[in-house]
Design a protein around this motif. Structure first.
Motif, PDB file in Angstrom:
ATOM      1  N   GLU A 105      31.419  47.510  31.679  1.00  0.00           N
ATOM      2  CA  GLU A 105      32.085  47.274  30.387  1.00  0.00           C
ATOM      3  C   GLU A 105      33.193  48.291  30.164  1.00  0.00           C
ATOM      4  O   GLU A 105      34.282  47.964  29.695  1.00  0.00           O
ATOM      5  N   LYS A 148      39.179  42.083  38.644  1.00  0.00           N
ATOM      6  CA  LYS A 148      39.691  43.457  38.786  1.00  0.00           C
ATOM      7  C   LYS A 148      38.570  44.480  38.640  1.00  0.00           C
ATOM      8  O   LYS A 148      38.550  45.493  39.340  1.00  0.00           O
ATOM      9  N   VAL A 149      37.667  44.238  37.702  1.00  0.00           N
ATOM     10  CA  VAL A 149      36.549  45.172  37.508  1.00  0.00           C
ATOM     11  C   VAL A 149      35.696  45.213  38.774  1.00  0.00           C
ATOM     12  O   VAL A 149      35.320  46.296  39.253  1.00  0.00           O
ATOM     13  N   SER A 182      36.252  47.588  32.160  1.00  0.00           N
ATOM     14  CA  SER A 182      36.989  46.395  31.701  1.00  0.00           C
ATOM     15  C   SER A 182      37.760  46.653  30.399  1.00  0.00           C
ATOM     16  O   SER A 182      38.648  45.886  30.030  1.00  0.00           O
ATOM     17  N   TYR A 183      37.440  47.756  29.736  1.00  0.00           N
ATOM     18  CA  TYR A 183      37.979  48.001  28.396  1.00  0.00           C
ATOM     19  C   TYR A 183      39.514  47.983  28.347  1.00  0.00           C
ATOM     20  O   TYR A 183      40.114  47.270  27.541  1.00  0.00           O
ATOM     21  N   VAL A 223      40.100  39.803  34.450  1.00  0.00           N
ATOM     22  CA  VAL A 223      39.409  41.057  34.119  1.00  0.00           C
ATOM     23  C   VAL A 223      38.203  41.229  35.038  1.00  0.00           C
ATOM     24  O   VAL A 223      37.997  42.272  35.658  1.00  0.00           O
ATOM     25  N   LYS A 224      37.415  40.164  35.150  1.00  0.00           N
ATOM     26  CA  LYS A 224      36.201  40.218  35.988  1.00  0.00           C
ATOM     27  C   LYS A 224      36.533  40.594  37.430  1.00  0.00           C
ATOM     28  O   LYS A 224      35.882  41.451  38.025  1.00  0.00           O
ATOM     29  N   LEU A 228      41.604  46.753  30.505  1.00  0.00           N
ATOM     30  CA  LEU A 228      42.131  45.438  30.899  1.00  0.00           C
ATOM     31  C   LEU A 228      42.081  44.481  29.722  1.00  0.00           C
ATOM     32  O   LEU A 228      43.016  43.720  29.473  1.00  0.00           O
ATOM     33  N   CYS A 229      40.963  44.502  28.983  1.00  0.00           N
ATOM     34  CA  CYS A 229      40.840  43.639  27.807  1.00  0.00           C
ATOM     35  C   CYS A 229      41.918  44.003  26.783  1.00  0.00           C
ATOM     36  O   CYS A 229      42.551  43.128  26.195  1.00  0.00           O
ATOM     37  N   ASP A 283      39.936  36.506  30.911  1.00  0.00           N
ATOM     38  CA  ASP A 283      38.589  36.951  31.313  1.00  0.00           C
ATOM     39  C   ASP A 283      38.365  36.976  32.827  1.00  0.00           C
ATOM     40  O   ASP A 283      37.796  37.927  33.363  1.00  0.00           O
TER      41      ASP A 283
END
Ligand SMILES: Nc1ncnc2c1ncn2[C@@H]1O[C@H](COP(=O)(O)OP(=O)(O)O)[C@@H](O)[C@H]1O
Ligand SMILES: [Mg+2]
Length: 295
Positions: free
Chosen positions: A104, A123-124, A107-108, A120-121, A110-111, A117
């Motif tokens: 989480e 890349k994380v 991802s912060y 983001v997923k 990026l969000c 979404d």
């Protein structure tokens, strides 16, 4: 302004609200592209404040910060863009980490950038693998060791693919093997094209790692140059309460005749370089007597 400068600051002044003395005064500097730079200076000289100013978290009272030649503006959109390009890893991961779990947290940013979404997923996931954090992905941050928290901070910044990475005393509180691992990671980051500016107290690291050295004192930039220019004068560095890197001190202790025709540029920066120099001194010993006179 040349394109080889990423971040430039001119005539910066900054005083914290309520503080008597400015933290930064008349500071002018250019952070070169493509280089590994260090920022040295004793505690309280303004290193962290400069970093906060560099990515727009502090707004200077006077002077201008330029990013790739353009003055930084302080509206929300410009700041988001600046913080994507200039990644800042704070000294204390507790101040950096915001979310519940490792994944989480990564991802912060990026969000915040408003990415879809799925992106983001992906890349994380890639960042977790790259920083060997996959197994910790769902771990609550408060269960991590300090070293692990620092890796998560770095991953959370690198996931945004910044062009300049600012690291505030990244080796503080790391053990030697964690430090080695960090340096390896920084090597990869640099090779992949990210410029790095690291604030540190570690003179040995500065000597062996940096391409460029900045020294601050009392809110000002007082020296800059390549390591063999900046980190070789015991007197100057003593006056700044920094001291000399061990490898430089050792070199200066060698007999003068060994170092004939050598300059500060020849001072070894690694054990391998020392081996090569010592082998050279050793081979000269076998040359005919008087070889030095014939030169
Ligand atoms: N939040 C703050 N409020 C007031 N003064 C601060 C704050 N943070 C730092 N300072 C002061 O600003 C100066 C520069 O601090 P800092 O940038 O943290 O230096 P460094 O990172 O080189 O140790 C110091 O005198 C410090 O006490
Ligand atoms: Mg600091």
């Amino acid at each position: 302004m040349t394109t080889t400068t990423l971040l430039q600051a001119t005539g910066l002044h900054y005083t914290y609200p309520g503080a008597k003395e400015p933290a930064i005064r008349d500071l002018t500097l250019s952070v070169p592209a493509g280089k590994k730079s260090v920022l040295l200076g004793r505690n309280g000289c303004g290193k962290s404040t400069l970093f906060l100013t560099a990515n727009g978290l502090c707004r200077p009272d006077e002077g201008t910060v330029f990013w790739q030649g353009k003055p930084v503006t302080y509206d929300r959109r410009s700041l988001l863009a600046l913080r994507r390009d200039v990644g800042l890893v704070l000294q204390d991961p507790e101040q950096q980490l915001v979310a519940g779990t490792v994944a989480e947290d990564i991802s912060y940013g990026l969000c915040n950038q408003g990415l879809p979404d799925r992106e983001v997923k992906e890349k994380v996931q890639a960042a977790l693998e790259r920083f060997q954090l996959t197994e910790l992905a769902d771990r609550p941050l408060h269960q991590l060791s300090l070293g692990q928290k620092k890796r998560v901070s770095l991953a959370g910044v690198m996931v945004l693919s910044p062009q300049l990475l600012l690291l505030d005393e990244p080796t503080a509180y790391l053990d030697p093997s964690q430090t080695r691992r960090l340096i390896e990671e920084l090597e990869q980051i640099h090779q992949a094209g990210t410029a790095i500016l690291m604030a540190t107290h570690d003179l040995e690291l500065a000597w062996s790692w940096a391409d460029w050295v900045f020294v601050m004192e009392n809110g000002r930039l007082v020296m800059q140059g390549e390591p063999h220019e900046v980190l070789v004068s015991a007197e100057e560095l003593e006056a700044l309460q920094l001291g000399l890197p061990q490898m430089v001190a050792l070199w200066q202790a060698l007999p003068v005749r060994w170092k004939e025709q050598m300059t500060n540029r020849d001072i070894p920066r690694s054990i391998d370089e020392w081996r090569a120099r010592l082998a050279m001194f050793d081979s000269r010993k076998d040359e005919k007597p008087g070889y030095l006179l014939k030169r």
